[in-house]
Design a protein around this motif. Structure first.
Motif, PDB file in Angstrom:
ATOM      1  N   LYS A  28       0.866  -1.175   0.000  1.00 35.48           N
ATOM      2  CA  LYS A  28       0.000   0.000   0.000  1.00 35.48           C
ATOM      3  C   LYS A  28       0.904   1.227   0.000  1.00 35.48           C
ATOM      4  CE  LYS A  28      -2.355  -0.733   3.673  1.00 35.48           C
ATOM      5  NZ  LYS A  28      -3.328  -0.465   4.763  1.00 35.48           N
ATOM      6  N   ALA A  29       0.777   2.046  -1.013  1.00 28.71           N
ATOM      7  CA  ALA A  29       1.554   3.282  -1.088  1.00 28.71           C
ATOM      8  C   ALA A  29       0.616   4.460  -0.874  1.00 28.71           C
ATOM      9  CB  ALA A  29       2.261   3.399  -2.435  1.00 28.71           C
ATOM     10  N   VAL A  30       0.829   5.193   0.198  1.00 23.52           N
ATOM     11  CA  VAL A  30       0.002   6.353   0.519  1.00 23.52           C
ATOM     12  C   VAL A  30       0.503   7.556  -0.275  1.00 23.52           C
ATOM     13  CG1 VAL A  30      -0.770   7.904   2.346  1.00 23.52           C
ATOM     14  CG2 VAL A  30      -0.488   5.469   2.820  1.00 23.52           C
ATOM     15  N   ARG A  31      -0.417   8.261  -0.919  1.00 27.13           N
ATOM     16  CA  ARG A  31      -0.090   9.436  -1.731  1.00 27.13           C
ATOM     17  C   ARG A  31      -0.101  10.695  -0.848  1.00 27.13           C
ATOM     18  NH1 ARG A  31      -0.900   9.494  -7.172  1.00 27.13           N
ATOM     19  NH2 ARG A  31      -2.018  11.483  -7.034  1.00 27.13           N
ATOM     20  N   VAL A  32       1.080  11.077  -0.373  1.00 30.39           N
ATOM     21  CA  VAL A  32       1.229  12.284   0.441  1.00 30.39           C
ATOM     22  C   VAL A  32       1.554  13.444  -0.499  1.00 30.39           C
ATOM     23  CG1 VAL A  32       2.438  13.362   2.373  1.00 30.39           C
ATOM     24  CG2 VAL A  32       2.117  10.871   2.332  1.00 30.39           C
ATOM     25  N   LEU A  33       0.624  14.344  -0.679  1.00 31.10           N
ATOM     26  CA  LEU A  33       0.854  15.485  -1.567  1.00 31.10           C
ATOM     27  C   LEU A  33       1.759  16.510  -0.887  1.00 31.10           C
ATOM     28  CD1 LEU A  33      -2.766  16.039  -2.948  1.00 31.10           C
ATOM     29  CD2 LEU A  33      -1.009  14.454  -3.757  1.00 31.10           C
ATOM     30  N   HIS A  34       2.377  17.362  -1.711  1.00 35.67           N
ATOM     31  CA  HIS A  34       3.233  18.414  -1.148  1.00 35.67           C
ATOM     32  C   HIS A  34       2.457  19.273  -0.156  1.00 35.67           C
ATOM     33  CE1 HIS A  34       7.226  18.458  -3.219  1.00 35.67           C
ATOM     34  NE2 HIS A  34       6.589  17.621  -4.027  1.00 35.67           N
ATOM     35  N   ARG A  35       1.213  19.605  -0.483  1.00 36.18           N
ATOM     36  CA  ARG A  35       0.446  20.452   0.436  1.00 36.18           C
ATOM     37  C   ARG A  35       0.127  19.713   1.742  1.00 36.18           C
ATOM     38  NH1 ARG A  35      -4.954  18.898  -0.398  1.00 36.18           N
ATOM     39  NH2 ARG A  35      -5.417  18.065  -2.483  1.00 36.18           N
ATOM     40  N   ASN A  36      -0.046  18.393   1.693  1.00 34.08           N
ATOM     41  CA  ASN A  36      -0.223  17.612   2.925  1.00 34.08           C
ATOM     42  C   ASN A  36       1.032  17.679   3.775  1.00 34.08           C
ATOM     43  OD1 ASN A  36      -1.748  15.039   0.909  1.00 34.08           O
ATOM     44  ND2 ASN A  36      -2.810  16.676   2.007  1.00 34.08           N
ATOM     45  N   GLN A  81      -3.722  17.722   6.514  1.00 31.48           N
ATOM     46  CA  GLN A  81      -2.680  16.701   6.405  1.00 31.48           C
ATOM     47  C   GLN A  81      -3.227  15.356   5.940  1.00 31.48           C
ATOM     48  OE1 GLN A  81      -4.305  17.573   9.129  1.00 31.48           O
ATOM     49  NE2 GLN A  81      -3.538  16.587  10.979  1.00 31.48           N
ATOM     50  N   ILE A  82      -4.543  15.211   5.820  1.00 31.71           N
ATOM     51  CA  ILE A  82      -5.118  13.943   5.360  1.00 31.71           C
ATOM     52  C   ILE A  82      -4.751  13.765   3.891  1.00 31.71           C
ATOM     53  CG2 ILE A  82      -7.207  12.589   5.045  1.00 31.71           C
ATOM     54  CD1 ILE A  82      -6.365  13.135   7.972  1.00 31.71           C
ATOM     55  N   THR A  83      -4.194  12.629   3.557  1.00 30.86           N
ATOM     56  CA  THR A  83      -3.537  12.431   2.273  1.00 30.86           C
ATOM     57  C   THR A  83      -4.520  12.126   1.145  1.00 30.86           C
ATOM     58  OG1 THR A  83      -3.158  10.097   2.778  1.00 30.86           O
ATOM     59  CG2 THR A  83      -1.426  11.659   3.410  1.00 30.86           C
ATOM     60  N   ASP A  84      -3.961  11.881  -0.021  1.00 31.38           N
ATOM     61  CA  ASP A  84      -4.742  11.717  -1.248  1.00 31.38           C
ATOM     62  C   ASP A  84      -5.158  10.262  -1.488  1.00 31.38           C
ATOM     63  OD1 ASP A  84      -5.828  12.986  -3.615  1.00 31.38           O
ATOM     64  OD2 ASP A  84      -4.280  11.960  -4.774  1.00 31.38           O
ATOM     65  N   GLY A  85      -5.034   9.403  -0.496  1.00 29.59           N
ATOM     66  CA  GLY A  85      -5.442   8.019  -0.656  1.00 29.59           C
ATOM     67  C   GLY A  85      -4.286   7.123  -1.038  1.00 29.59           C
ATOM     68  N   TYR A  86      -4.636   5.957  -1.602  1.00 35.28           N
ATOM     69  CA  TYR A  86      -3.638   4.942  -1.934  1.00 35.28           C
ATOM     70  C   TYR A  86      -3.368   4.931  -3.431  1.00 35.28           C
ATOM     71  CZ  TYR A  86      -4.834   3.288   2.739  1.00 35.28           C
ATOM     72  OH  TYR A  86      -5.063   3.212   4.092  1.00 35.28           O
ATOM     73  N   GLN A  87      -2.111   4.788  -3.760  1.00 37.94           N
ATOM     74  CA  GLN A  87      -1.691   4.757  -5.163  1.00 37.94           C
ATOM     75  C   GLN A  87      -2.330   3.563  -5.885  1.00 37.94           C
ATOM     76  OE1 GLN A  87      -0.026   6.954  -6.769  1.00 37.94           O
ATOM     77  NE2 GLN A  87       1.489   6.120  -8.181  1.00 37.94           N
ATOM     78  N   ASP A  88      -3.016   3.854  -6.980  1.00 38.48           N
ATOM     79  CA  ASP A  88      -3.584   2.815  -7.850  1.00 38.48           C
ATOM     80  C   ASP A  88      -4.531   1.874  -7.118  1.00 38.48           C
ATOM     81  OD1 ASP A  88      -2.074   3.817  -9.994  1.00 38.48           O
ATOM     82  OD2 ASP A  88      -0.353   2.570  -9.457  1.00 38.48           O
ATOM     83  N   ASP A  89      -5.212   2.363  -6.096  1.00 38.89           N
ATOM     84  CA  ASP A  89      -6.183   1.529  -5.383  1.00 38.89           C
ATOM     85  C   ASP A  89      -7.405   2.367  -5.019  1.00 38.89           C
ATOM     86  OD1 ASP A  89      -7.561  -0.342  -3.876  1.00 38.89           O
ATOM     87  OD2 ASP A  89      -5.739  -1.171  -2.984  1.00 38.89           O
ATOM     88  N   PRO A  90      -8.253   2.681  -6.004  1.00 37.68           N
ATOM     89  CA  PRO A  90      -9.414   3.546  -5.729  1.00 37.68           C
ATOM     90  C   PRO A  90     -10.419   2.913  -4.784  1.00 37.68           C
ATOM     91  CG  PRO A  90      -9.496   2.661  -7.964  1.00 37.68           C
ATOM     92  CD  PRO A  90      -8.153   2.331  -7.426  1.00 37.68           C
ATOM     93  N   GLU A  91     -10.546   1.577  -4.801  1.00 37.84           N
ATOM     94  CA  GLU A  91     -11.527   0.937  -3.932  1.00 37.84           C
ATOM     95  C   GLU A  91     -11.126   1.057  -2.469  1.00 37.84           C
ATOM     96  OE1 GLU A  91     -14.839  -0.879  -2.524  1.00 37.84           O
ATOM     97  OE2 GLU A  91     -14.446  -0.034  -4.510  1.00 37.84           O
ATOM     98  N   THR A 141      -9.106   3.266  -1.263  1.00 40.72           N
ATOM     99  CA  THR A 141      -9.194   4.696  -0.968  1.00 40.72           C
ATOM    100  C   THR A 141     -10.618   5.083  -0.618  1.00 40.72           C
ATOM    101  OG1 THR A 141      -7.304   5.200  -2.407  1.00 40.72           O
ATOM    102  CG2 THR A 141      -8.825   7.006  -1.912  1.00 40.72           C
ATOM    103  N   ARG A 142     -11.579   4.572  -1.368  1.00 39.50           N
ATOM    104  CA  ARG A 142     -12.984   4.891  -1.108  1.00 39.50           C
ATOM    105  C   ARG A 142     -13.419   4.435   0.280  1.00 39.50           C
ATOM    106  NH1 ARG A 142     -17.643   2.572  -0.877  1.00 39.50           N
ATOM    107  NH2 ARG A 142     -16.756   0.514  -1.309  1.00 39.50           N
ATOM    108  N   VAL A 143     -12.909   3.280   0.719  1.00 39.53           N
ATOM    109  CA  VAL A 143     -13.284   2.740   2.018  1.00 39.53           C
ATOM    110  C   VAL A 143     -12.658   3.546   3.159  1.00 39.53           C
ATOM    111  CG1 VAL A 143     -13.071   0.734   3.544  1.00 39.53           C
ATOM    112  CG2 VAL A 143     -13.667   0.419   1.127  1.00 39.53           C
ATOM    113  N   TRP A 148     -12.968  12.696   5.273  1.00 38.98           N
ATOM    114  CA  TRP A 148     -12.551  12.147   6.552  1.00 38.98           C
ATOM    115  C   TRP A 148     -11.715  10.892   6.339  1.00 38.98           C
ATOM    116  CZ3 TRP A 148     -13.702  14.040  11.487  1.00 38.98           C
ATOM    117  CH2 TRP A 148     -14.592  15.125  11.532  1.00 38.98           C
ATOM    118  N   LEU A 149     -10.786  10.651   7.242  1.00 43.85           N
ATOM    119  CA  LEU A 149      -9.984   9.438   7.249  1.00 43.85           C
ATOM    120  C   LEU A 149     -10.486   8.503   8.332  1.00 43.85           C
ATOM    121  CD1 LEU A 149      -7.471   7.656   6.598  1.00 43.85           C
ATOM    122  CD2 LEU A 149      -6.224   9.059   8.277  1.00 43.85           C
TER     123      LEU A 149
END
Length: 563
Positions: free
Chosen positions: A197-205, A413-423, A425-427, A433-434
């Protein structure tokens, strides 16, 4: 203003919309001649660190990498790690910090998961990288050895790799400002087998969480300098014991591949704090000697680090009066240890914090200088701009104060979800909210207390250990038919992974030698902290009517028959 709030700090911060490159730029202009990194006898000032990072950024761009491409950092803590890290960020690249202790199979999977177009490695880890990626079209860069991370005499570098010096010889990348919506970190949080699982931490996060944590610790407010670099300004009458920007020293103990180490280092950079990089395995005796030697002012680490300190005979021999702030994170620490730390370091604020990779790093901290003292056992209050709710099992109904439920959080600071895993991420990320998967409650003053984890993850020495990959590896042994892994509380390490196994009919347990052989089978395929520490053979695993393993029953067995 809440009583449980840092002294003279606003409820929210005016966060600048910039990339993480602006953190280093601001520090280089505010503290140009101050030592940023100390690795043995070698050092870099903040101005030198930024100049080196911009040259690395220029070298990466010259070799065809573009903003948004991923770069893996596969090396131990050294000051070249920091140079490579900031070089990648300043080029607009996504950094994937990878545990260098992993075996080749896990490394190969993680490089594929993050889509790394380039890899920085160290001579001590190069052989594993060569095994994981013997033929690749990725750019491979090897960094020099240092005092913190010496190069083995027999090191063989990956074929086709280039020395970091070639990137440092490039023209610096000037005039480029990173888009804050680009990915800064691909923080890998998964197991060692199967898909990570790769978490997408954006620069703004990243910028948000660095400012949230560092402004609290330094009683400061954020802003921008005349060139767009991030700066902080102390509030009037700051809380005692807080960090003074442009002063202080920290020992970089937490590994940089971990969010605590990497995000925490960005906070130190912003505040102009000197980072001493020691590398290698944690040695409590040497760590305490180094506190005295360097005049360390604040530290962050896992409970295992503090347990090691408390056992060290050096405690009564060294002057630790320079320490002003201690934060424990990554796992709960027992209240007895916290009280002991406060006794031996009476001049320091000793607190716990709480966070996770999906929130960049931190969600709660102890509020410095608040009118109400942080209760022992609490992980603090939600940091500036952060909301925390305790929800029922349905994920909707909000629990009252004092009631236990699942922790949900919202903030910049809540990140952009998981790389290449929209399902997935949706959960986990719903309506901004995280869903953390952790259980806890808020008291009447807003302090958060953790009571457990909804997930089966366990924490060993501050590292997340996921049972399912270990169960799969146990079952890959020819003698094992079924397996389940749970955590057993340990006074020193937090939790240790314990495996329960059912043997195939054609095999018999051969005593401790057999158990050791099975555990070695797993150990050869995982990082050191993920090893099975104890193994028990059972006739059958307890199951629900639908066939799910009742891990609660296994934990009960461990409590009833401890070793």
């Amino acid at each position: 203003m809440p009583h449980a709030w840092p002294k003279n700090m606003p409820p929210s911060l005016d966060l600048p919309r910039v990339g993480a490159d602006a953190l280093l730029a601001g520090a280089a202009r505010a503290y140009p001649d101050r030592v940023a990194l100390l690795d043995g006898e070698e050092s870099l000032t903040f101005a030198e660190l930024r100049a080196a990072a911009l040259r690395v950024a220029g070298g990466l761009r010259a070799r065809g990498l573009e903003p948004g491409d991923a770069v893996a950092l596969h090396m131990p803590n050294t000051y070249w790690y920091v140079v490579a890290y900031y070089g990648a960020l300043c080029a607009g690249l996504a950094v994937a910090p990878i545990n260098p202790a992993q075996p080749a199979g896990a490394l190969r999977a993680q490089l594929a998961d993050c889509g790394a177009r380039a890899v920085f490695t160290h001579p001590a880890n190069a052989a594993v990288l060569s095994e994981a990626a013997p033929e690749t079209n990725r750019l491979l860069v090897h960094v020099p050895g240092t005092a913190a991370g010496p190069a083995p005499a027999d090191a063989v570098l990956p074929a086709g790799s280039v020395p970091l010096g070639e990137l440092l010889a490039a023209d610096p990348l000037e005039g480029y400002a990173v888009d804050p919506d680009l990915v800064a970190h691909l923080q890998l949080t998964g197991g060692t087998t199967g898909r990570s699982k790769a978490v997408r931490v954006l620069h703004r996060n990243l910028v948000a969480n660095v400012l949230q944590t560092s402004c609290w610790r330094a009683a400061s407010l954020p802003g921008l300098d005349e060139h767009g670099g991030v700066r902080v300004t102390r509030v009037d009458d700051p809380a005692p014991g807080t960090i003074v920007p442009g002063e202080g020293c920290n020992i970089a103990i937490a590994p940089f591949f971990h969010g605590l180490g990497l995000v925490g280092h960005n906070a130190n950079t912003l505040l102009g704090v000197t980072a001493v990089i020691t590398g290698g395995r944690f040695d409590a005796d040497q760590f305490i000697r180094d506190i005295e030697r360097y005049g360390v002012t604040h530290m962050s680490g896992s409970p295992a680090m503090y347990y090691g300190m408390l056992r060290s005979p050096e405690l009564g021999k060294r002057d630790l009066s320079s320490v002003r702030m201690i934060t424990s994170g990554t796992a709960p620490i027992d209240t007895t240890a916290l009280r002991r730390l406060r006794e031996i370091l009476p001049g320091a604020g000793v607190t716990e914090g709480y966070g996770l990779s999906e929130a960049t790093m931190a969600l709660t901290m102890s509020p410095p200088g608040a009118e109400i003292e942080t209760p022992i056992g609490s992980v603090g209050v939600p940091i500036a701009g952060t909301e925390v709710e305790i929800r029922a099992e349905d994920g909707v109904a909000v629990r009252r104060r004092g009631e236990t439920g699942e922790i949900w959080a919202r903030g910049p600071q809540i990140t952009d979800g998981y790389q290449d895993d929209p399902e997935l991420t949706r959960v986990q990320f719903a309506g901004g909210w995280l869903r953390t998967g952790d259980m806890g409650y808020l008291d009447e003053d807003g302090f958060l207390f953790l009571v457990g984890r909804a997930k089966d993850m366990l924490i060993y020495k501050g590292y997340n250990v996921y049972p399912q990959p270990l169960e799969e590896l146990l079952c890959s042994h020819p003698a094992i038919a079924q397996a389940s892994v749970v955590g057993r509380p340990h006074p020193e390490f937090g939790e240790i992974p314990v495996g329960f196994v059912v043997l195939r009919p054609s095999f018999e347990a051969g005593g401790q030698e057999f158990l050791d052989e099975v555990m070695a089978h797993v150990a050869a395929r995982v990082a050191p902290y993920q090893k099975i520490r104890e193994l028990r053979v059972v006739d059958a695993l307890p199951l629900t009517p639908t066939g799910k393993i009742l891990k609660t029953r296994l934990r009960e067995r461990l409590r009833d028959s401890p070793r």
